[in-house]
Design a protein around this motif. Sequence first.
Motif, PDB file in Angstrom:
ATOM      1  N   ARG A 105       0.828  -1.205   0.000  1.00 34.06           N
ATOM      2  CA  ARG A 105       0.000   0.000   0.000  1.00 34.06           C
ATOM      3  C   ARG A 105       0.862   1.255   0.000  1.00 34.06           C
ATOM      4  O   ARG A 105       0.531   2.244  -0.663  1.00 34.06           O
ATOM      5  CB  ARG A 105      -0.921  -0.006   1.224  1.00 34.06           C
ATOM      6  CG  ARG A 105      -2.024  -1.051   1.149  1.00 34.06           C
ATOM      7  CD  ARG A 105      -3.048  -0.865   2.257  1.00 34.06           C
ATOM      8  NE  ARG A 105      -4.112  -1.856   2.170  1.00 34.06           N
ATOM      9  CZ  ARG A 105      -5.177  -1.883   2.970  1.00 34.06           C
ATOM     10  NH1 ARG A 105      -5.317  -0.961   3.915  1.00 34.06           N
ATOM     11  NH2 ARG A 105      -6.100  -2.812   2.832  1.00 34.06           N
ATOM     12  N   ILE A 106       1.968   1.204   0.747  1.00 32.21           N
ATOM     13  CA  ILE A 106       2.859   2.370   0.770  1.00 32.21           C
ATOM     14  C   ILE A 106       3.479   2.574  -0.610  1.00 32.21           C
ATOM     15  O   ILE A 106       3.566   3.696  -1.118  1.00 32.21           O
ATOM     16  CB  ILE A 106       3.956   2.204   1.836  1.00 32.21           C
ATOM     17  CG1 ILE A 106       3.341   2.074   3.234  1.00 32.21           C
ATOM     18  CG2 ILE A 106       4.917   3.396   1.812  1.00 32.21           C
ATOM     19  CD1 ILE A 106       4.339   1.703   4.313  1.00 32.21           C
ATOM     20  N   LYS A 107       3.897   1.478  -1.238  1.00 36.22           N
ATOM     21  CA  LYS A 107       4.501   1.571  -2.566  1.00 36.22           C
ATOM     22  C   LYS A 107       3.511   2.096  -3.595  1.00 36.22           C
ATOM     23  O   LYS A 107       3.887   2.835  -4.514  1.00 36.22           O
ATOM     24  CB  LYS A 107       5.039   0.204  -2.989  1.00 36.22           C
ATOM     25  CG  LYS A 107       6.274  -0.228  -2.209  1.00 36.22           C
ATOM     26  CD  LYS A 107       6.737  -1.618  -2.619  1.00 36.22           C
ATOM     27  CE  LYS A 107       7.979  -2.031  -1.817  1.00 36.22           C
ATOM     28  NZ  LYS A 107       8.443  -3.398  -2.174  1.00 36.22           N
ATOM     29  N   ALA A 108       2.253   1.731  -3.439  1.00 36.00           N
ATOM     30  CA  ALA A 108       1.235   2.235  -4.367  1.00 36.00           C
ATOM     31  C   ALA A 108       1.093   3.749  -4.243  1.00 36.00           C
ATOM     32  O   ALA A 108       0.692   4.417  -5.198  1.00 36.00           O
ATOM     33  CB  ALA A 108      -0.103   1.555  -4.082  1.00 36.00           C
TER      34      ALA A 108
ATOM     35  N   VAL B 252       3.755   5.926  -2.867  1.00 34.34           N
ATOM     36  CA  VAL B 252       4.990   6.707  -3.031  1.00 34.34           C
ATOM     37  C   VAL B 252       5.947   6.156  -4.077  1.00 34.34           C
ATOM     38  O   VAL B 252       6.954   6.792  -4.390  1.00 34.34           O
ATOM     39  CB  VAL B 252       5.742   6.832  -1.683  1.00 34.34           C
ATOM     40  CG1 VAL B 252       4.845   7.400  -0.622  1.00 34.34           C
ATOM     41  CG2 VAL B 252       6.324   5.484  -1.249  1.00 34.34           C
ATOM     42  N   GLY B 253       5.693   4.968  -4.593  1.00 35.25           N
ATOM     43  CA  GLY B 253       6.617   4.370  -5.536  1.00 35.25           C
ATOM     44  C   GLY B 253       7.461   3.290  -4.871  1.00 35.25           C
ATOM     45  O   GLY B 253       7.354   3.032  -3.672  1.00 35.25           O
ATOM     46  N   GLU B 254       8.312   2.651  -5.654  1.00 34.46           N
ATOM     47  CA  GLU B 254       9.121   1.540  -5.146  1.00 34.46           C
ATOM     48  C   GLU B 254      10.154   2.014  -4.116  1.00 34.46           C
ATOM     49  O   GLU B 254      10.745   3.087  -4.260  1.00 34.46           O
ATOM     50  CB  GLU B 254       9.840   0.844  -6.295  1.00 34.46           C
ATOM     51  CG  GLU B 254       8.950  -0.069  -7.122  1.00 34.46           C
ATOM     52  CD  GLU B 254       8.423  -1.241  -6.314  1.00 34.46           C
ATOM     53  OE1 GLU B 254       9.179  -1.777  -5.473  1.00 34.46           O
ATOM     54  OE2 GLU B 254       7.259  -1.625  -6.522  1.00 34.46           O
ATOM     55  N   PHE B 255      10.355   1.190  -3.094  1.00 33.48           N
ATOM     56  CA  PHE B 255      11.429   1.401  -2.120  1.00 33.48           C
ATOM     57  C   PHE B 255      11.754   0.054  -1.503  1.00 33.48           C
ATOM     58  O   PHE B 255      10.934  -0.872  -1.505  1.00 33.48           O
ATOM     59  CB  PHE B 255      11.017   2.413  -1.034  1.00 33.48           C
ATOM     60  CG  PHE B 255       9.891   1.947  -0.156  1.00 33.48           C
ATOM     61  CD1 PHE B 255      10.145   1.289   1.042  1.00 33.48           C
ATOM     62  CD2 PHE B 255       8.571   2.151  -0.532  1.00 33.48           C
ATOM     63  CE1 PHE B 255       9.108   0.854   1.854  1.00 33.48           C
ATOM     64  CE2 PHE B 255       7.533   1.720   0.274  1.00 33.48           C
ATOM     65  CZ  PHE B 255       7.790   1.071   1.474  1.00 33.48           C
TER      66      PHE B 255
END
Length: 363
Positions: free
Chosen positions: A133-136, A138-141
Motif C-alpha cells: 500500500r505504501i509503494k502504491a 509513493v513508488g518503489e522502495f
Amino acid sequence: MTAASSPVITTYSDDRVALKAWIKAEALALGFADCVIARPDAQAEMARLEEYLKRGYHADMDFLGENLEKRADPTLLVPGTKCIICVRMDYLVETPKPRHVPDAPNHGIIARYARGRDYHKVMRGRLKTLSQRIKARVGEFESRPFADSAPIFEKSLAENAGMGWTGKHTLLIHKKSGSFFVLGELFSALDLPFDEPTTKHCGSCTACLDICPTQAIVEPYMLDARKCIAYLTIEYKGIIPEDLRRPIGNRIFGCDDCQLICPWNSFAKVTPIEDFQPRHGLDRLSLLELWQWDEPTFLAYTEGSPLRRTGYQSFMRNVAIGLGNAPFSLEIITQLNAQRELHDEVVQVHIDWALQEQHHKQS
C-alpha cells in the motif's frame, strides 16, 4: 532504493510527517493495534543481552548469542534501512478478569497467543500488504517484513519509539492496552521522522515476580529461561527437571501468569482479527482428551498453529506432566499406562513421574 523510485519519494520530502501519519492510519486499517517509527539502532540493548548470556539465562538457545552486530545495528541486517516501521497486533479474543489466574486443573492450558493461527503468518502477511500500500502511494522502495524471525531486538526498537515500556517480566507493556500483543517490523528505506520513547510505569509493583510459578523472573527485568515455563514447554526438547514439574501444573504450551496478574492488563484490548480465535477447542480441551491424540491428530489439529513448534513428543511430554499434576483419577492412571509404550524415552520418563504423582495422591 532504485533511481527510478527516488523522484516519487522525493515528492514527500517536504511533508514526511503527513506520510508518516498516513502509514500509521493504513496500519490500523489492516488490523494492527499500533504503529510507530523506530530508529534503526539498538546499541543500548547490548549490555543487557551480554549480561543475560554471561549468566547462562538463555539456556540452550545459543542463537541469542549469534549475529550480535546485526542485532545492535539493524542496517547490517538489511542494508539501506533508514527507519523501522514497528507494529503490534493484539491477540486476546476475550478480556481476562483483572489480576486473576484461572484454576482448571483437568484442562490443558495453552498460552492465549497460541490457540489460533500462528501469528508469524498473520503478521508477515499484513506487513507485506502494508508495504504494498505504501509503494502504491509513493513508488518503489526497499522494504523487508519480520515477525520474530531474525536477529532483531524487536522489543527494544518498539520501546525506543514509544510503543510501551519493558515490564519487570521482560514483556512490553502499553499503558492503554496491557501486554497481550505480538510485535512485527517492516524495515524500510523511507526517510521518516522517528517516534520518541514513553515513560515507564511499573513503579514498585512486583506482582509478576511474585506470581511466577517457577520463580523464573529472578530479578526485575531479568528472566532465567532455564526456569521459564514458556521455554520449558515450547523450546526445550529434553527431560524437564523434576523440581520444576509440579510448578508447571497443567500449562502444556507457554504460560500467561505474569501477564494475567499485571494490573495494566485490566486495559487489555480484544483483537478484531479472526485468525486468533481458538481452533479445535484449544481453549477448553481436557488433559485426557489431549492425551488421546496420536501424531497424525496432532499434525492435523496444529496445522498453521504455533503448537507445531514443540513437536508431537514434546507436546505429549507436557501433557503427561499435566496429568501427573491433576487431581487423583483412576482414569488418568489407566490412560497413562495404556499409552506408555507409544512414546519415546523422554516422554516415558514423564509418564513414570506422572504415575508416581497420581499414586501418591491416591494414598
